[in-house]
Design a protein around this motif. Structure first.
Motif, mmCIF file in Angstrom:
data_model
loop_
_atom_site.group_PDB
_atom_site.id
_atom_site.type_symbol
_atom_site.label_atom_id
_atom_site.label_comp_id
_atom_site.label_asym_id
_atom_site.label_seq_id
_atom_site.Cartn_x
_atom_site.Cartn_y
_atom_site.Cartn_z
ATOM 1 N N CYS A 126 0.894 -1.150 0.000
ATOM 2 C CA CYS A 126 0.000 0.000 0.000
ATOM 3 C C CYS A 126 0.935 1.203 0.000
ATOM 4 O O CYS A 126 1.805 1.320 0.864
ATOM 5 C CB CYS A 126 -0.877 0.023 1.245
ATOM 6 N N SER A 127 0.771 2.094 -0.980
ATOM 7 C CA SER A 127 1.707 3.219 -1.084
ATOM 8 C C SER A 127 1.190 4.498 -0.421
ATOM 9 O O SER A 127 1.809 5.553 -0.549
ATOM 10 C CB SER A 127 2.071 3.488 -2.551
ATOM 11 N N PHE A 128 0.070 4.426 0.303
ATOM 12 C CA PHE A 128 -0.400 5.572 1.079
ATOM 13 C C PHE A 128 0.715 5.929 2.072
ATOM 14 O O PHE A 128 1.378 5.036 2.611
ATOM 15 C CB PHE A 128 -1.691 5.202 1.822
ATOM 16 N N PRO A 129 0.966 7.215 2.300
ATOM 17 C CA PRO A 129 2.097 7.616 3.147
ATOM 18 C C PRO A 129 2.171 6.868 4.476
ATOM 19 O O PRO A 129 1.205 6.809 5.236
ATOM 20 C CB PRO A 129 1.853 9.114 3.362
ATOM 21 N N GLY A 130 3.335 6.275 4.706
ATOM 22 C CA GLY A 130 3.607 5.574 5.944
ATOM 23 C C GLY A 130 3.098 4.137 6.008
ATOM 24 O O GLY A 130 3.367 3.436 6.976
ATOM 25 N N HIS A 131 2.367 3.693 5.008
ATOM 26 C CA HIS A 131 1.771 2.355 5.073
ATOM 27 C C HIS A 131 2.652 1.244 4.507
ATOM 28 O O HIS A 131 2.557 0.097 4.931
ATOM 29 C CB HIS A 131 0.429 2.333 4.331
ATOM 30 N N TRP A 132 3.485 1.557 3.538
ATOM 31 C CA TRP A 132 4.200 0.502 2.810
ATOM 32 C C TRP A 132 5.028 -0.404 3.725
ATOM 33 O O TRP A 132 5.190 -1.585 3.453
ATOM 34 C CB TRP A 132 5.104 1.092 1.715
ATOM 35 N N GLY A 133 5.540 0.128 4.834
ATOM 36 C CA GLY A 133 6.407 -0.658 5.709
ATOM 37 C C GLY A 133 5.706 -1.822 6.395
ATOM 38 O O GLY A 133 6.323 -2.844 6.673
ATOM 39 N N VAL A 134 4.402 -1.669 6.661
ATOM 40 C CA VAL A 134 3.661 -2.751 7.312
ATOM 41 C C VAL A 134 2.621 -3.384 6.393
ATOM 42 O O VAL A 134 2.203 -4.516 6.633
ATOM 43 C CB VAL A 134 2.981 -2.271 8.621
ATOM 44 N N MET A 135 2.204 -2.660 5.384
ATOM 45 C CA MET A 135 1.208 -3.189 4.445
ATOM 46 C C MET A 135 1.916 -3.639 3.176
ATOM 47 O O MET A 135 1.966 -2.912 2.180
ATOM 48 C CB MET A 135 0.129 -2.150 4.127
ATOM 49 N N GLN A 136 2.450 -4.831 3.239
ATOM 50 C CA GLN A 136 3.137 -5.388 2.082
ATOM 51 C C GLN A 136 3.073 -6.902 2.129
ATOM 52 O O GLN A 136 2.745 -7.483 3.160
ATOM 53 C CB GLN A 136 4.579 -4.916 2.013
ATOM 54 N N GLY A 137 3.381 -7.500 1.004
ATOM 55 C CA GLY A 137 3.382 -8.960 0.945
ATOM 56 C C GLY A 137 4.056 -9.438 -0.313
ATOM 57 O O GLY A 137 4.584 -8.647 -1.103
ATOM 58 N N ASP A 138 4.022 -10.739 -0.485
ATOM 59 C CA ASP A 138 4.670 -11.382 -1.640
ATOM 60 C C ASP A 138 3.620 -11.801 -2.662
ATOM 61 O O ASP A 138 2.600 -12.421 -2.310
ATOM 62 C CB ASP A 138 5.458 -12.617 -1.197
ATOM 63 N N PHE A 139 3.896 -11.488 -3.900
ATOM 64 C CA PHE A 139 3.066 -11.889 -5.029
ATOM 65 C C PHE A 139 3.893 -12.947 -5.759
ATOM 66 O O PHE A 139 4.876 -12.622 -6.414
ATOM 67 C CB PHE A 139 2.781 -10.682 -5.933
ATOM 68 N N VAL A 140 3.512 -14.210 -5.584
ATOM 69 C CA VAL A 140 4.275 -15.334 -6.112
ATOM 70 C C VAL A 140 3.662 -15.750 -7.445
ATOM 71 O O VAL A 140 2.486 -16.117 -7.502
ATOM 72 C CB VAL A 140 4.258 -16.510 -5.128
ATOM 73 N N VAL A 141 4.485 -15.679 -8.491
ATOM 74 C CA VAL A 141 4.031 -16.089 -9.813
ATOM 75 C C VAL A 141 4.713 -17.391 -10.162
ATOM 76 O O VAL A 141 5.941 -17.451 -10.292
ATOM 77 C CB VAL A 141 4.334 -15.009 -10.882
ATOM 78 N N GLN A 142 3.913 -18.429 -10.272
ATOM 79 C CA GLN A 142 4.422 -19.772 -10.562
ATOM 80 C C GLN A 142 4.545 -19.969 -12.068
ATOM 81 O O GLN A 142 3.754 -19.411 -12.829
ATOM 82 C CB GLN A 142 3.511 -20.822 -9.945
ATOM 83 N N PRO A 143 5.500 -20.773 -12.515
ATOM 84 C CA PRO A 143 5.621 -21.031 -13.962
ATOM 85 C C PRO A 143 4.435 -21.856 -14.453
ATOM 86 O O PRO A 143 3.781 -22.570 -13.685
ATOM 87 C CB PRO A 143 6.925 -21.814 -14.078
ATOM 88 N N LYS A 144 4.181 -21.742 -15.752
ATOM 89 C CA LYS A 144 3.088 -22.519 -16.373
ATOM 90 C C LYS A 144 3.356 -23.987 -16.295
ATOM 91 O O LYS A 144 4.428 -24.466 -16.307
ATOM 92 C CB LYS A 144 2.921 -22.136 -17.843
#
Length: 174
Positions: free
Chosen positions: A156-174
């Motif tokens: 989340c790029s709202f000011p001050g949020h990115w440090g705690v509001m983040q995660g991993d987007f895992v893209v698996q191969p076909k």
């Protein structure tokens, strides 16, 4: 005589075991393989599209810290703000960053981009997809194609949020 009876018994058991273990005729075996083939294919088939839902709260948290897709899938992502605070004070967006992007640098630059939903225009090449900023009770849906297999960060790029509001987007191969 006992030796002959034992020998015949062993031979008879061996013949019966080989007859039972053969599994039938060649036609029956081929039929069995054909019948099993579609099941094997359907187990590995990947749908062309996927729908994901992620929630943001008034406590500056996403309800998920990992999302998984397959490369090339059409992803429909819905961000729901399940809190009640307005977007001016507790807004949330969902930003999928390119592999080369540094979340800390992006988050710092985002603070000076309120007019573009906290997406810094000089870092657009770092963004794969993003939602607009939403407030409590609102939701936003976006559609994009999953990138190449790998690990990506979402924030989340709202000011001050990115440090705690983040995660991993895992893209698996076909």
């Amino acid at each position: 005589m006992n030796i002959l009876k034992n020998y015949l018994a062993v031979v008879l058991v061996a013949v019966l075991m080989s007859a039972c273990g053969g599994g039938g005729t060649k036609e029956q075996a081929a039929s069995k393989e054909v019948a099993e083939a579609p099941a094997a294919e359907s187990a590995t088939a990947v749908p062309d599209s996927v729908a994901l839902v992620i929630e943001g709260t008034d406590n500056m948290k996403f309800n998920k810290d990992e999302l998984k897709v397959t490369e090339g899938q059409v992803v429909t992502l819905t961000l729901k703000h399940v809190g009640s605070m307005p977007k001016g004070s507790m807004g949330h967006n969902w930003v999928l960053l390119a592999a080369k992007a540094d979340p800390a640098v992006f988050g710092a630059a985002a603070t000076s981009a309120p007019d573009t939903d906290y997406i810094p225009q000089d870092k657009l090449d770092w963004v794969i997809a993003h939602t607009p900023v939403i407030g409590g009770g609102e939701e936003a849906t976006i559609t994009f194609e999953a990138p190449a297999a790998g690990y990506y960060k979402f924030i989340c790029s709202f000011p001050g949020h990115w440090g705690v509001m983040q995660g991993d987007f895992v893209v698996q191969p076909k």
